[in-house]
Design an enzyme around this catalytic site. Sequence first.
Site, short mmCIF file in Angstrom:
data_model
loop_
_atom_site.label_atom_id
_atom_site.label_comp_id
_atom_site.label_asym_id
_atom_site.label_seq_id
_atom_site.Cartn_x
_atom_site.Cartn_y
_atom_site.Cartn_z
N CYS A 65 -2.74 -25.68 -25.68
CA CYS A 65 -3.04 -26.36 -26.52
C CYS A 65 -1.91 -27.83 -26.03
CB CYS A 65 -2.72 -26.62 -27.97
SG CYS A 65 -3.04 -27.71 -28.98
C1 SRM Z 1 -9.12 -35.81 -20.73
C2 SRM Z 1 -10.84 -34.86 -21.45
C3 SRM Z 1 -12.11 -34.60 -20.69
C4 SRM Z 1 -12.82 -35.90 -20.17
O1 SRM Z 1 -12.71 -36.28 -18.92
O2 SRM Z 1 -13.14 -36.52 -20.93
C5 SRM Z 1 -10.25 -33.71 -21.84
C6 SRM Z 1 -9.82 -32.65 -21.37
C7 SRM Z 1 -9.07 -31.69 -21.47
N1 SRM Z 1 -8.85 -30.13 -22.69
FE1 SRM Z 1 -10.76 -31.21 -24.36
N2 SRM Z 1 -10.94 -32.97 -23.25
C8 SRM Z 1 -11.45 -33.56 -23.77
C9 SRM Z 1 -11.88 -33.97 -24.69
C10 SRM Z 1 -12.64 -32.86 -25.63
C11 SRM Z 1 -13.40 -32.36 -26.05
C12 SRM Z 1 -14.56 -33.55 -26.86
C13 SRM Z 1 -14.04 -34.56 -28.27
O3 SRM Z 1 -12.76 -34.94 -28.60
O4 SRM Z 1 -14.85 -35.74 -28.78
C14 SRM Z 1 -13.17 -31.73 -26.66
C15 SRM Z 1 -15.14 -30.60 -27.79
C16 SRM Z 1 -14.57 -30.60 -29.66
C17 SRM Z 1 -13.00 -29.63 -29.73
O5 SRM Z 1 -11.94 -29.91 -29.60
O6 SRM Z 1 -13.64 -28.84 -30.26
C18 SRM Z 1 -12.25 -30.63 -25.87
C19 SRM Z 1 -12.30 -28.92 -25.75
C20 SRM Z 1 -11.58 -28.72 -25.27
C21 SRM Z 1 -11.07 -27.81 -25.63
C22 SRM Z 1 -11.50 -26.54 -26.63
C23 SRM Z 1 -11.30 -26.43 -28.12
C24 SRM Z 1 -11.82 -25.48 -28.91
O7 SRM Z 1 -11.53 -25.58 -29.82
O8 SRM Z 1 -13.57 -25.37 -28.76
C25 SRM Z 1 -9.95 -26.84 -24.89
C26 SRM Z 1 -8.91 -25.61 -24.30
C27 SRM Z 1 -7.28 -26.37 -25.23
O9 SRM Z 1 -7.34 -25.89 -26.27
O10 SRM Z 1 -7.03 -24.89 -24.97
C28 SRM Z 1 -9.41 -28.65 -24.69
C29 SRM Z 1 -8.48 -28.70 -23.71
C30 SRM Z 1 -8.90 -28.90 -22.41
C31 SRM Z 1 -7.30 -29.03 -21.32
C32 SRM Z 1 -6.62 -29.98 -22.20
C33 SRM Z 1 -7.21 -28.19 -21.21
C34 SRM Z 1 -5.78 -28.01 -20.59
O11 SRM Z 1 -4.95 -27.42 -20.75
O12 SRM Z 1 -5.56 -28.10 -19.23
C35 SRM Z 1 -8.23 -30.79 -20.52
C36 SRM Z 1 -6.76 -31.27 -19.65
C37 SRM Z 1 -7.60 -32.02 -19.23
C38 SRM Z 1 -7.38 -33.29 -18.08
O13 SRM Z 1 -5.90 -32.66 -16.92
O14 SRM Z 1 -7.18 -34.16 -18.27
N3 SRM Z 1 -10.36 -29.79 -24.49
N4 SRM Z 1 -11.92 -31.74 -25.76
C39 SRM Z 1 -11.37 -35.59 -23.22
C40 SRM Z 1 -9.59 -35.60 -23.75
C41 SRM Z 1 -10.07 -37.05 -23.43
C42 SRM Z 1 -9.45 -38.20 -24.04
O15 SRM Z 1 -8.54 -38.18 -25.73
O16 SRM Z 1 -10.16 -38.77 -24.86
#
Ligand code: SRM
Lengths: 105, 105, 398, 398, 353, 353
Positions: free
Chosen positions: A104
Amino acid sequence: MNYIEVNGVKIELDEDGFIVEPDLWSEDLVKAFAKTEGVEELTEDHWKVINYLRDYFKQFGIAPMIRKLCKDTGFSLKEIYDLFPSGPAKGACKLAGLPKPTGCV
Amino acid sequence: MNYIEVNGVKIELDEDGFIVEPDLWSEDLVKAFAKTEGVEELTEDHWKVINYLRDYFKQFGIAPMIRKLCKDTGFSLKEIYDLFPSGPAKGACKLAGLPKPTGCV
Amino acid sequence: MDEKKTTPLLDELEAGEWPSFVTQLKQAAKKSKMAAGLVQQLEASYEEKIGHWKHGGIVGVKGYGGGVVGRYSDDPERFPDCREFHTLRVNQVAGFFYSTKKLRELADVWDKYGTGLYNLHGSTGDIILLGTDTQNVQPCFDALSEIGFDLGGSGGALRTPSCCVGMARCEKACIDSMDINHNLTLHYQNEMHRPAWPYKFKIKISACPNDCAASTARSDLAIVGLWRDTIEIDQDAVREYVANGFKLEENVLRRCPTWALDWDAENKELKVKAEDCTHCMHCINAMPKAIRIGKERGAAIMIGGKAPVVKGANIGWVLVPFMKMEAPYTELKEIIDRVTDYWAEHGKNRERVGELIDRVGYATFLKAIGLEPVPQMVTAPRANPYIFWSAEEVEKRG
Amino acid sequence: MDEKKTTPLLDELEAGEWPSFVTQLKQAAKKSKMAAGLVQQLEASYEEKIGHWKHGGIVGVKGYGGGVVGRYSDDPERFPDCREFHTLRVNQVAGFFYSTKKLRELADVWDKYGTGLYNLHGSTGDIILLGTDTQNVQPCFDALSEIGFDLGGSGGALRTPSCCVGMARCEKACIDSMDINHNLTLHYQNEMHRPAWPYKFKIKISACPNDCAASTARSDLAIVGLWRDTIEIDQDAVREYVANGFKLEENVLRRCPTWALDWDAENKELKVKAEDCTHCMHCINAMPKAIRIGKERGAAIMIGGKAPVVKGANIGWVLVPFMKMEAPYTELKEIIDRVTDYWAEHGKNRERVGELIDRVGYATFLKAIGLEPVPQMVTAPRANPYIFWSAEEVEKRG
Amino acid sequence: MARTDFGPPDYREMLPPIVAENYGKWLYHEIPQPGVIKHVSETGAVLYSVRMASPRLVNSDWVREICDIAEKYCGGYLRFTTRHNVEFLVSDPSQLQPLLDELKARGHMIGGAGHAISNVVHTQGWVHCKSAVTDASGLVKSVMDELHPYFSGKIKIPARLRIAVACCVNMCGACHCSDIAIVGIHRTVPRINDELVAKTCEIPTTVASCPTGAIRPNPKLKSIEINAEKCMMCGNCTVVCPALKIMDPENDGVSIWVGGKVSNARTAPMFSRLAVPFIKNNPPRWPEVTDTVKHLVEVWAKDAKYGERMGEWIERIGWERFFKLTGLPFTEKHIDSFTHATQTFRSTTQFRF
Amino acid sequence: MARTDFGPPDYREMLPPIVAENYGKWLYHEIPQPGVIKHVSETGAVLYSVRMASPRLVNSDWVREICDIAEKYCGGYLRFTTRHNVEFLVSDPSQLQPLLDELKARGHMIGGAGHAISNVVHTQGWVHCKSAVTDASGLVKSVMDELHPYFSGKIKIPARLRIAVACCVNMCGACHCSDIAIVGIHRTVPRINDELVAKTCEIPTTVASCPTGAIRPNPKLKSIEINAEKCMMCGNCTVVCPALKIMDPENDGVSIWVGGKVSNARTAPMFSRLAVPFIKNNPPRWPEVTDTVKHLVEVWAKDAKYGERMGEWIERIGWERFFKLTGLPFTEKHIDSFTHATQTFRSTTQFRF
Ligand code: SRM
Ligand code: SRM
Ligand code: SRM
Ligand code: SRM
Ligand code: SF4
Ligand code: SF4
Ligand code: SF4
Ligand code: SF4
Ligand code: SF4
Ligand code: SF4
Ligand code: SF4
Ligand code: SF4
């Protein structure tokens, strides 16, 4: 490659500074780590946390959830951060020689 | 109470004629049951089915599904009914001393 | 009267306007000791708020593995007259039609070998002969067979199929439900009489989507008549409805689930967008004199309907959206065989075919029985990204 | 130019009308070696169709357990300039409003300590500062803190809440989404910065059911503004719409999900059956000059929204159908605290609150957090008879 | 051995001539009066079907009585409906009124066609089933004694309404898809007779039978154990293992479900859903049950549109208003807790207050 | 130690005066031209918001450029939208046209308001995420280079249409509820580096991480085993155990989903559903993906009614006609196989041919 020197021996670290070979953990390593992780002085409280983490990992094969760590050691989250300014995952686990926390982010 | 006499010993049966004490099963009991279940003569084929059922039950703690019984013994369903006119459940299982089949009606 | 034999509670159920089963029981009790025994035991249940039948019961006739439901009182000392009280499940006539001659023959047999009590019919569709003892089961069956009545199913076997009245008395019938019912019942006698499946299997046939046989809700495999072309509209008849003050807009147009109908007020014409109609029957039901089913008729096959036991209830799912239904129904039987074979091979004990599909996945099931996936099978495609890929579908990894 | 340093594939993405991220990268690469490194590694990914970031990465600032996402190249020899490439998640301003002064300060800090690359904004809502190395993380944070920017969340912690523009620029706002957002962000700084929960937790706020912040889909706890009285209709304005040829019947009446609206053609009046309106927004959206939200305003709290990982995606479920929303939002915070406490106590590792509810049952969850069940929580009551009864509810058995 | 596998009598020999002649040729129908359906064929033939209520649990005298009637008015043929009513098929219009008169004179009830409550599909109850939590026939009689005016057409209703009764959660019959369903339920955990388990039960089958995984083997006693926390009183284990007893006269009772439907007309088939989780068994007349059912019918009948089934009505007004209008309490029991529970949680802000 | 837990700047200090003054007082809005939203307040104030496309992945020069513009026309304030567009807030109507002119001159794109395709919500891709199966920014650029006329208002569409891109099934962003979603997927089972597992992974966590129970411990190697039959390539195990590799450039690719929606307007929020299970990764321009997306937009735009979102349109015409109209093949991949699969099976004969 990153290394940390403990008693003249170079121990390999990964990019985040966690030890790569869990078996090379030692109390002296902890002392060396303490500096890099902003722990000024290793107190009994530090050791309580470190030992707890090691025991838990030995028993269950996983690191405890943080809430559990607090409950079982009796330290509040704030106190844990006071002890280990870089936090339980990056700080305490590293000192305890546990595998790097994943998941996470 | 229902009973069946085997070698002069009265063995208790439930209403459907299944033995109540699984331990009292014997080859002679089979012979006695044969009559009540319309099996005219106990052939090798009969024994093959009976032994299969007992073995299976011993191993798995359950009666086999009928399709499995057919497959494993090599008898078609029709042949099973020819051997045991009251059928595999009411006939063969009774003779084999298995618990009374339950469930699906 | 013997003090013990009064039935004050049941007696209360003889009052009131609705026909009383208690009256039926008591009449039978006059002629049958066993029926009288049942009345006593039932009164006890009413008093004590608990049933008095024992678990289990495995009674049958020679050559069959089912068709009789064994019943024993849990207190045979107290209720000696109904200590044994088995029922025979008897194949009903397709569509529940009878000549009085046949029914009288049946009553004569049953008065002789049993209580003279029935369920007409059981909720699967059988004639249920309620109450006989073990020694009368075989003779009763023999007598039934003489008047041409065979047993239904029980255990891990097919149940007697049942159907709606269909072409015999209904203008909506797209298929000959009664003939299919009869044909399948004869064809699958072995599967009905000699349980060899993981659990029960039911087939029901309704000749149109009104589903008067409750087939999709209550059978593992349902055959539901429908058409694939357009509904037929008699414009004059529509005009007559409208002229008579029928609320076309409110009661038909707005209730059509797909808004497929339009009333051209100027030309006084009811128009249907053929590609939108999902043959829901509503307009036909509402205006039987004006709107009829289409001409290209057949049936949908629905799979997996069942009550809640174990994994929850299902309403049958589309397995085949359209199949022509002509005697001897070879294509239908092939599907039934493939379905039951796969289920018999892979089903667990007490696992209905719907639960098997749930467990292995619909795609796996379709592949196994050789059907192509079509969108009619689902209300919507998957929403989750968890798609299975097999090693054959992808390129070998370096 | 150095042969190795050409980027033919990425170059193709500089063409076309849509603003090009490649152009942004290349501009940054002129000033930042690390950004230049990224361009090289990205080109390699385009060629090889594979990412080049390593698993893991745990980097932070003192006193916080999250807010920084550590990144390392999986081929540091080949891409030495971006061997470390961490991002900082920074709390955005509620509603994404900025003075240019603040933005310029931010740009200055980031040019000094990082690549000068951003996501404006991350899809959770943070300002994402893309690319710095381990040694610059702490100084960068220190500089940010001087200009008043704090970090967001990562790990098993609260994420920066985000919201729609609401009252700041929208006539539909039933609640002050921006104020709630700011208030909660400040109130929960500790929960955001020091991960102590089983997994991430997101809060989003939309000031009306149009949900411009995508809150029910994308946050564990969504706050959605609505009203409990009736919509307000300006009949003159309606008449004007109609006079201008607006298709009232087709575009509004028929699209109201509950047929709550009726056009009285005679009196030229639009009537609403108040008890039928489910505040779906449609008529308000379609006729913004004539129809407005009601007066008794508050918010629904939705729980459990999330992406598909592990047990499948959820759209948030109704937890509280209506709650007044007045600063300092005490009641709201109490709910949030009870929810997160229960979840922190009972959630498994990587189990979102929605999955926890799925596992323990909604009734159990409600009881635990002290909420009464109401029918608004479900689209329909249970269809299966598998009701749990506790020993306290029944009479002792004899 | 006796003749086997010959099947039922051929339906073709059981059809009245008018049916045989017009098979597949019917053009339309109307319902000229309650319980009488008039079908018109493309041959011009006209058939009147008169529908008579049946208690379903009948005796041979009753069978012979309906035979008498069918011989007198219907050429010696009759049929039953899929809901167990009797249908007399009259091909000679002049026989219709005399038949109706005779049925009335004999005390039979006519009705159940069109927008009416038809016969109740039900199950064995204490009369014949070992699993029965309550008595189906008695519940049916009690309920229909209240509701018969809806059968006979004395009280008109907006659409057909189907009632079903099942004496246990196995739901033989169509409870899971009926406008109103009355279902017997347990509320206590099965009790284990360890000794009997050891003798008569297949332990693995018993363990596997539990949908919630509440059962595990107890090897010491050669028996099993039930985790009461996980038990949802479904009784499934008691079916496969006779040594488990779930019957509990103090705590067993009746639940009421609404809004199910089977037909595909207008809306897709729907499941019945929980309205009242528990009412005490109160034989012989179950007044609390009959009152509730009647109340449900009345509230629906008053508010529903023409042709709108119970479930369609509730879908239109919403469950929140259903509970308001009926005054029934909504409790945590109503919230689904089984496998697909989350699919019934509301994920929209569209609701009423 | 540095100051901590102070939070973001106060929004109240970031508001242009017209917004601060009319906070909560807005009366209605209209969209006088593509990308320009006019809000009218009860105070009589009029605010023009000009919406400009952003690549989201931007640099400091870009930030300073929009600051320049905002200072020139908007009193030094601006905002971003929840879909990452920039909004210039103009309180002086006379500044509107000059602003539009300058934006045009600088090559910026205006649009995204009302019935339009707005900016694509997307994720990190190869730019920054370790889990990325594809590049999100590249896909967005490729798709929007095709679809920008739908953003700028040059081509009109019946309703708003939201596109999202996620580089893996974690679906950061809003893919699971977008009109069109592009999602990177794996198609092969993770490969295990046993030695590394032994060193760096928590075995129990890894085993527990698998939603289908495909993983079990391999005590001999202090590692784990994966049952390929049960693996649905979700990648969840690879998140908790770095020693499992699922990346596979030959077989990873892109899937397309349709019909999702977030708002509660008219219909409840809906999930996006599978349209195309797999398209090969084809950087830098993913022509097969862009073609398919464009095709989907065109088919929808042609057939949908005014205001009808993609998912509402499909609900109206039915999925069977969706597949017919789009010409996309329906395959076994489309049939759900996850936990609640049966809830998507059609249990009615209501369908089209
Ligand atoms: C940066 C970002 C995508 C972006 O380009 O915008 C992002 C990036 C990552 N997300 Fe996300 N998530 C981002 C918004 C989201 C959202 C949208 C939201 O928050 O509205 C979601 C869907 C909503 C949700 O939370 O369910 C989202 C659902 C996930 C998930 C799936 C969680 C689930 O329960 O289904 C993961 C997987 C995990 O946590 O292992 C994840 C995991 C990740 C990780 C941490 C993966 C990892 O372990 O490396 C990514 C890091 C990328 C990086 O290198 O920066 N991210 N992630 C967003 C955060 C930016 C910010 O802080 O503003
Ligand atoms: C006689 C019977 C078929 C049989 O083979 O026995 C039958 C006969 C007819 N049904 Fe039915 N239905 C019969 C059981 C059913 C059932 C099954 C059930 O109730 O268990 C259903 C499904 C009920 C449900 O959805 O829960 C059923 C749903 C319909 C419908 C659709 C009703 C709806 O709007 O949902 C129609 C259409 C209509 O009424 O216009 C229909 C229409 C008819 C028509 C009008 C068809 C025709 O044109 O002849 C018949 C006269 C019906 C009447 O009673 O008004 N029949 N009909 C069954 C009479 C049972 C009874 O004694 O009451
Ligand atoms: C007699 C009958 C009820 C009635 O009064 O009409 C009946 C009676 C029994 N049913 Fe049934 N079922 C009867 C129709 C049904 C139906 C309705 C149907 O077939 O249309 C259903 C729902 C449809 C379905 O099959 O799912 C039905 C669903 C069950 C179930 C639950 C099965 C499930 O998968 O959910 C059980 C439980 C079991 O099999 O252990 C069951 C089990 C039983 C048993 C055998 C319970 C037992 O183990 O003793 C009952 C025997 C009662 C007895 O002593 O005679 N019966 N049962 C019906 C059969 C009469 C006939 O042959 O015509
Ligand atoms: C600026 C923004 C809020 C913010 O805080 O940033 C916003 C602003 C407005 N939205 Fe929105 N919405 C914004 C994101 C959303 C989102 C979220 C998203 O797209 O990720 C949704 C949910 C989309 C979905 O359902 O998938 C959203 C669903 C709506 C709706 C309902 C549309 C529908 O029919 O389903 C309306 C009502 C309408 O358009 O009439 C609406 C209406 C509006 C109005 C007209 C409200 C008003 O009266 O001021 C605003 C001008 C909208 C326009 O673009 O035409 N806004 N709106 C967001 C602009 C994003 C962008 O750059 O395009
Ligand atoms: S299902 Fe259709 S064809 Fe059969 S009786 Fe009912 S309405 Fe007629
Ligand atoms: S049959 Fe149903 S779907 Fe077809 S036109 Fe008539 S009402 Fe509409
Ligand atoms: S969610 Fe509602 S209040 Fe917020 S910006 Fe969108 S339309 Fe306005
Ligand atoms: S807000 Fe929605 S539900 Fe309410 S009247 Fe308007 S369109 Fe109908
Ligand atoms: S519902 Fe239950 S109790 Fe009633 S007959 Fe069926 S199995 Fe027996
Ligand atoms: S009653 Fe049902 S839930 Fe309870 S132990 Fe038995 S099978 Fe399991
Ligand atoms: S969608 Fe997957 S690959 Fe893309 S940023 Fe999110 S976690 Fe990373
Ligand atoms: S990829 Fe997913 S399904 Fe496959 S083993 Fe890993 S966690 Fe299990």
